[in-house]
Motif scaffolding. Structure first.
Motif, PDB file in Angstrom:
ATOM      1  N   THR A  83       6.545  10.389  -9.669  1.00  0.00           N
ATOM      2  CA  THR A  83       6.355   9.975  -8.276  1.00  0.00           C
ATOM      3  C   THR A  83       7.576   9.282  -7.668  1.00  0.00           C
ATOM      4  O   THR A  83       7.864   9.469  -6.485  1.00  0.00           O
ATOM      5  CB  THR A  83       5.151   9.019  -8.166  1.00  0.00           C
ATOM      6  OG1 THR A  83       5.370   7.865  -8.999  1.00  0.00           O
ATOM      7  CG2 THR A  83       3.871   9.712  -8.600  1.00  0.00           C
ATOM      8  N   GLY A 372       3.561   4.548  -6.651  1.00  0.00           N
ATOM      9  CA  GLY A 372       3.818   5.975  -6.816  1.00  0.00           C
ATOM     10  C   GLY A 372       2.624   6.827  -6.458  1.00  0.00           C
ATOM     11  O   GLY A 372       2.773   7.954  -5.953  1.00  0.00           O
ATOM     12  N   HIS A 376       2.777   9.818  -3.912  1.00  0.00           N
ATOM     13  CA  HIS A 376       2.357  11.145  -4.342  1.00  0.00           C
ATOM     14  C   HIS A 376       1.318  11.731  -3.379  1.00  0.00           C
ATOM     15  O   HIS A 376       1.338  12.923  -3.064  1.00  0.00           O
ATOM     16  CB  HIS A 376       1.786  11.070  -5.755  1.00  0.00           C
ATOM     17  CG  HIS A 376       1.776  12.376  -6.479  1.00  0.00           C
ATOM     18  ND1 HIS A 376       0.671  13.199  -6.539  1.00  0.00           N
ATOM     19  CD2 HIS A 376       2.754  13.032  -7.172  1.00  0.00           C
ATOM     20  CE1 HIS A 376       0.940  14.275  -7.239  1.00  0.00           C
ATOM     21  NE2 HIS A 376       2.198  14.207  -7.636  1.00  0.00           N
TER      22      HIS A 376
END
Length: 476
Positions: A83, A372, A376
């Motif tokens: 990510t 992350g 994402h």
């Protein structure tokens, strides 16, 4: 004669046992002192314990979604890599190997040694040298088992999870009985604001979150889980709720039997509790607690070896550590790598300084991993995830983690600065070795042509010595 790869041997029951076995360990038996010391009073310490449980549930739900979105093993490392990119993932790997994991393992090992020897020396404290020797012996036993068999490591984890719940029950039941009889004197003026020091609260949270740490363990072994899309969220939710209830009742029992001064003065809170409330079990409960710590050591070695295994496979760690024993089907080199650093930290370390030392780095990178998840989601809105949490959960969890990390610089500047320096020391290593090795220009230099044959030669010799080979890619 057969394919060499890591088998899918972790069922729902084993996943649940891995989580319970990793969370219920040394933390609940040593952290109450750290939480109370830094929160100031019984009432605020219970609030911290409950808040840590809710925060752990938020983090566990975020990791459950990441585990259904990203299908590789590796936990924090692989989530940050996929990510946020290779640099932060390598910094995590660097800090995890040289600071977070060995310090965490040393804390649990020292708790194991202390509780194992406590019955033999009570009412005196066990000699420090003896505690460290027994701590190392326990760690080496777990290391050997994880090198020998994945199946037996998982079975041991299941058995020790039952022992852990039994140990909690033996503390909870007598405490609740006394509370029901009207012994509430230790809860008078429970929320004394004069004793609350706000700048110490991050350290109280570190101690509490250390006790809950382990809710992320299934993410390290994702590729070895049976039906991970279903079993990861289910195991996470059930295990975290179980632990929150167990921890709250355990702390209430501690305070019912022991006063604040007794908790603060005790080197082993569970032993002091039994000495006061249940003298007939004075030699039983410390052994159960030690076995709980043994299970936490087992879970930690089992999962972290997969992080090194995946990092090696991704090209950020030497290739030897992505190899598997040809008969045992265990990641033997990755399992064995940690023992020198853990040995050193057990020999020179103190539990509470070690706890603050590694907590900074751990919660920094857990916060980055949940950040992350937000990234994402934004980058891949089309990706269907079988398990999805409301956006406010990863946002609030990330903010709390990063805020606590920032506040801890004021609370314990020495240990936190050491942890920060350890993380930052990974920058030159990344740019001198990892980043340049991945570029075509570096591959053509004389430096690479000199070191590559030497590295290949050493890897080959160690491969023959350890009887390990690269994993054969297997489609499940």
């Amino acid at each position: 004669e057969e394919a060499v790869f890591l088998r899918k041997k972790i069922t729902l029951l084993r996943a649940f046992s891995l989580l319970i076995g990793s969370m219920v360990g040394s933390g609940i038996f040593i952290s109450p002192k750290g939480v109370l010391k830094n929160s100031g009073s019984v009432g605020f310490s219970l609030v911290v314990w409950f808040a840590c449980g809710i925060l752990s549930m938020f983090g566990a739900l975020c990791y459950a979604e990441l585990g259904t979105r990203i299908t590789k093993s590796g936990g924090h490392y692989i989530y940050i890599l996929e990510t946020l990119g290779p640099l932060p993932s390598f910094l995590f790997l660097w800090a995890e190997f040289f600071a977070i994991r060995p310090a965490n393992s040393a804390v649990v090992s020292l708790a194991f040694g202390r509780y194992m020897l406590e019955p033999f020396f009570a009412p005196c404290a066990a000699p420090v040298t003896a505690v460290k020797l027994v701590s190392l012996l326990g760690y080496y036993m777990v290391l050997t088992l994880n090198s020998w068999s994945v199946t037996w490591s998982a079975r041991l984890q299941t058995a020790l999870s039952i022992v852990k719940l039994l140990a909690l029950a033996l503390i909870i039941v007598p405490g609740m009985m006394l509370l029901a009889q009207g012994h509430t004197e230790n809860f008078q003026d429970a929320f004394n604001r004069q004793l609350l020091v706000l700048d110490k609260l991050p350290l109280a949270f570190y101690a509490g979150m250390f006790a809950y740490s382990g809710w992320f363990q299934t993410s390290f072994v994702r590729e070895e889980l049976v039906r991970p899309e279903r079993n990861i969220p289910l195991a996470v939710i059930v295990s975290v709720i179980t632990v929150i209830v167990g921890y709250m009742l355990t702390n209430v029992s501690y305070y019912t039997v022991l006063g604040t001064q007794d908790v603060l003065a005790s080197p082993a809170v569970a032993v002091s509790f039994v000495q006061r409330a249940f003298k007939s079990l004075i030699s039983v409960v410390p052994v159960l607690v030690a076995l709980s710590c043994f299970g936490t050591m087992n879970g930690g070695i089992f999962t972290f070896s997969r992080t090194l295994f995946v990092a090696s496979r991704e090209g950020q760690w030497p290739p030897l550590f992505s190899m598997i024993h040809i008969r045992r089907h265990t990641p033997l080199p990755a399992v064995m790598l940690m023992f020198p650093l853990v040995t050193a930290m057990v020999c020179i370390g103190d539990i509470y300084h070690l706890m603050n030392f590694f907590s900074f780095s751990r919660w920094l990178f857990i916060g980055l991993a949940t950040l992350g998840l937000i990234v994402h989601r934004h980058r891949h809105p089309e990706l269907h995830s079988p398990f999805k949490v409301p956006l406010f959960i990863p946002v609030s969890f990330t903010i709390i983690c990063l805020f606590t990390v920032a506040m801890s610089f004021y609370s314990d500047p020495v240990n936190i600065s050491i942890g920060c320096t350890m993380v930052l020391s990974g920058f030159p290593v990344y740019y001198l070795i990892i980043h340049r090795r991945m570029s075509n220009h570096f591959l053509q230099t004389k430096l690479s042509s000199f070191f590559s044959p030497l590295s290949d030669y050493l890897t080959h010799k160690l491969q023959l010595l350890l009887e390990v080979v690269q994993q054969e890619i297997k489609t499940y």
